[in-house]
Scaffold this motif. Structure first.
Motif, PDB file in Angstrom:
ATOM      1  N   GLN A  58       2.938 -14.253   7.738  1.00 43.37           N
ATOM      2  CA  GLN A  58       1.656 -13.846   7.165  1.00 43.37           C
ATOM      3  C   GLN A  58       0.807 -13.112   8.195  1.00 43.37           C
ATOM      4  O   GLN A  58       0.092 -12.159   7.847  1.00 43.37           O
ATOM      5  CB  GLN A  58       0.912 -15.070   6.624  1.00 43.37           C
ATOM      6  CG  GLN A  58       1.549 -15.659   5.372  1.00 43.37           C
ATOM      7  CD  GLN A  58       0.520 -16.228   4.410  1.00 43.37           C
ATOM      8  OE1 GLN A  58      -0.651 -15.860   4.424  1.00 43.37           O
ATOM      9  NE2 GLN A  58       0.956 -17.133   3.553  1.00 43.37           N
ATOM     10  N   TRP A  59       0.872 -13.545   9.440  1.00 44.25           N
ATOM     11  CA  TRP A  59       0.134 -12.826  10.486  1.00 44.25           C
ATOM     12  C   TRP A  59       0.647 -11.397  10.624  1.00 44.25           C
ATOM     13  O   TRP A  59      -0.134 -10.450  10.725  1.00 44.25           O
ATOM     14  CB  TRP A  59       0.265 -13.555  11.827  1.00 44.25           C
ATOM     15  CG  TRP A  59      -0.459 -14.865  11.877  1.00 44.25           C
ATOM     16  CD1 TRP A  59      -1.502 -15.253  11.097  1.00 44.25           C
ATOM     17  CD2 TRP A  59      -0.188 -15.962  12.763  1.00 44.25           C
ATOM     18  NE1 TRP A  59      -1.899 -16.533  11.424  1.00 44.25           N
ATOM     19  CE2 TRP A  59      -1.121 -16.988  12.442  1.00 44.25           C
ATOM     20  CE3 TRP A  59       0.729 -16.184  13.781  1.00 44.25           C
ATOM     21  CZ2 TRP A  59      -1.141 -18.213  13.114  1.00 44.25           C
ATOM     22  CZ3 TRP A  59       0.704 -17.399  14.453  1.00 44.25           C
ATOM     23  CH2 TRP A  59      -0.218 -18.392  14.127  1.00 44.25           C
ATOM     24  N   GLY A  64       0.237  -5.547   9.620  1.00 44.27           N
ATOM     25  CA  GLY A  64       0.887  -4.360   9.090  1.00 44.27           C
ATOM     26  C   GLY A  64       0.343  -3.902   7.757  1.00 44.27           C
ATOM     27  O   GLY A  64       0.784  -2.884   7.217  1.00 44.27           O
ATOM     28  N   HIS A  65      -0.594  -4.660   7.203  1.00 49.19           N
ATOM     29  CA  HIS A  65      -1.226  -4.329   5.919  1.00 49.19           C
ATOM     30  C   HIS A  65      -0.190  -4.175   4.801  1.00 49.19           C
ATOM     31  O   HIS A  65      -0.157  -3.165   4.095  1.00 49.19           O
ATOM     32  CB  HIS A  65      -2.071  -3.050   6.042  1.00 49.19           C
ATOM     33  CG  HIS A  65      -3.128  -3.127   7.091  1.00 49.19           C
ATOM     34  ND1 HIS A  65      -4.266  -3.885   6.954  1.00 49.19           N
ATOM     35  CD2 HIS A  65      -3.208  -2.548   8.325  1.00 49.19           C
ATOM     36  CE1 HIS A  65      -5.014  -3.771   8.040  1.00 49.19           C
ATOM     37  NE2 HIS A  65      -4.391  -2.968   8.888  1.00 49.19           N
ATOM     38  N   ARG A 220       5.213  -4.405  -0.099  1.00 46.69           N
ATOM     39  CA  ARG A 220       4.252  -3.460  -0.658  1.00 46.69           C
ATOM     40  C   ARG A 220       3.076  -3.279   0.285  1.00 46.69           C
ATOM     41  O   ARG A 220       2.481  -4.253   0.754  1.00 46.69           O
ATOM     42  CB  ARG A 220       3.779  -3.934  -2.033  1.00 46.69           C
ATOM     43  CG  ARG A 220       4.921  -4.128  -3.013  1.00 46.69           C
ATOM     44  CD  ARG A 220       4.419  -4.448  -4.407  1.00 46.69           C
ATOM     45  NE  ARG A 220       5.519  -4.717  -5.314  1.00 46.69           N
ATOM     46  CZ  ARG A 220       6.271  -3.790  -5.878  1.00 46.69           C
ATOM     47  NH1 ARG A 220       6.008  -2.516  -5.636  1.00 46.69           N
ATOM     48  NH2 ARG A 220       7.270  -4.113  -6.690  1.00 46.69           N
ATOM     49  N   LYS A 221       2.732  -2.025   0.552  1.00 41.57           N
ATOM     50  CA  LYS A 221       1.594  -1.722   1.384  1.00 41.57           C
ATOM     51  C   LYS A 221       0.298  -2.089   0.675  1.00 41.57           C
ATOM     52  O   LYS A 221       0.155  -1.882  -0.529  1.00 41.57           O
ATOM     53  CB  LYS A 221       1.568  -0.242   1.772  1.00 41.57           C
ATOM     54  CG  LYS A 221       2.705   0.177   2.696  1.00 41.57           C
ATOM     55  CD  LYS A 221       2.541  -0.393   4.097  1.00 41.57           C
ATOM     56  CE  LYS A 221       1.380   0.217   4.843  1.00 41.57           C
ATOM     57  NZ  LYS A 221       1.282  -0.269   6.259  1.00 41.57           N
ATOM     58  N   ILE A 222      -0.652  -2.623   1.435  1.00 40.51           N
ATOM     59  CA  ILE A 222      -1.969  -2.943   0.887  1.00 40.51           C
ATOM     60  C   ILE A 222      -2.932  -1.849   1.307  1.00 40.51           C
ATOM     61  O   ILE A 222      -3.091  -1.585   2.517  1.00 40.51           O
ATOM     62  CB  ILE A 222      -2.467  -4.312   1.413  1.00 40.51           C
ATOM     63  CG1 ILE A 222      -1.494  -5.419   0.974  1.00 40.51           C
ATOM     64  CG2 ILE A 222      -3.871  -4.591   0.913  1.00 40.51           C
ATOM     65  CD1 ILE A 222      -1.837  -6.777   1.556  1.00 40.51           C
TER      66      ILE A 222
END
Length: 226
Positions: A58-59, A64-65, A220-222
């Protein structure tokens, strides 16, 4: 407020379990004689490392967004819970028959899923639809099995360098002979093959029906907030 997903609840449960064990281990360290603290201190270190490993994905995702695929993270959490918490803290490796092999199957399934995730990283859109389902499944299988093989290389190397017995080639300090010496390593590799094959076969069926079956493995990119 962001809605919690299944892996958030699972992570919270595992963290609470580990923190409880951490507290009990700290109490044990403070109550036993100094000469007998080695084992408890080592257990304390393993629990702390387990907590760090649990939170690490998660970190990395936040830095990496990107969003973690739920199925991958759930398998990862279950593996860490089974290996670090149940396996080490509660000594399931010695108490539960074939616990090590069960974890090898589980980790191989996780790695097979990661193989599909990597395909999603390197190929997008139309490129993905042009790939053969058989090719993708073979890649997932070989990726998972290859990592399992390199893990056995790691165990073999450090058994030799540090005098460990990760590959279970001796019992009570006595070297095993013949097939008995090979049983643990070959059993691990067979378990790895079974786990990755199950994921590869399931993936082949799913992708043949609809290539969007792979969506569940996508990172998936945020979008960054402006």
């Amino acid at each position: 407020m962001k809605k919690w997903r299944f892996y958030n609840y699972l992570l919270a449960f595992i963290l609470l379990s580990m923190l409880l064990s951490l507290t009990l281990t700290v109490v044990a360290v403070s109550t036993v004689p100094v000469t007998g603290r080695g084992k408890q201190l080592f257990l304390l270190l393993e629990i702390i490392l387990g907590v760090v490993i649990l939170l690490l994905p998660q970190w990395i995702a936040r830095l990496g967004h990107f969003e973690l695929p739920e199925i991958l993270y759930v398998l990862f959490l279950l593996f860490i819970y089974g290996s670090v918490y149940l396996g080490t803290v509660y000594q399931f490796y010695g108490r539960v028959p074939y616990w090590d092999k069960i974890l090898h199957v589980g980790s191989a399934m996780l790695l097979g899923c990661l193989g599909y995730a990597l395909i999603g990283v390197f190929f997008r859109g139309k490129q993905l639809t042009q790939l053969s389902p058989l090719f993708m499944s073979i890649f997932a299988f070989t990726f998972g099995l290859s990592v399992g093989v390199f893990w056995e290389f790691y165990e073999f190397t450090f058994d030799g360098l540090l005098g460990l017995d990760m590959q279970r080639f001796m019992v009570h300090g006595v070297l095993l002979q013949g097939r008995a010496a090979l049983m643990d390593t070959m059993g691990d590799l067979i378990a790895d093959a079974l786990g990755t094959f199950a994921v590869a076969a399931l993936g082949y069926i799913g992708i043949r029906r609809d290539v969007h079956w792979l969506d569940k493995f996508m990172f998936r990119k945020i979008p960054l907030k402006k």
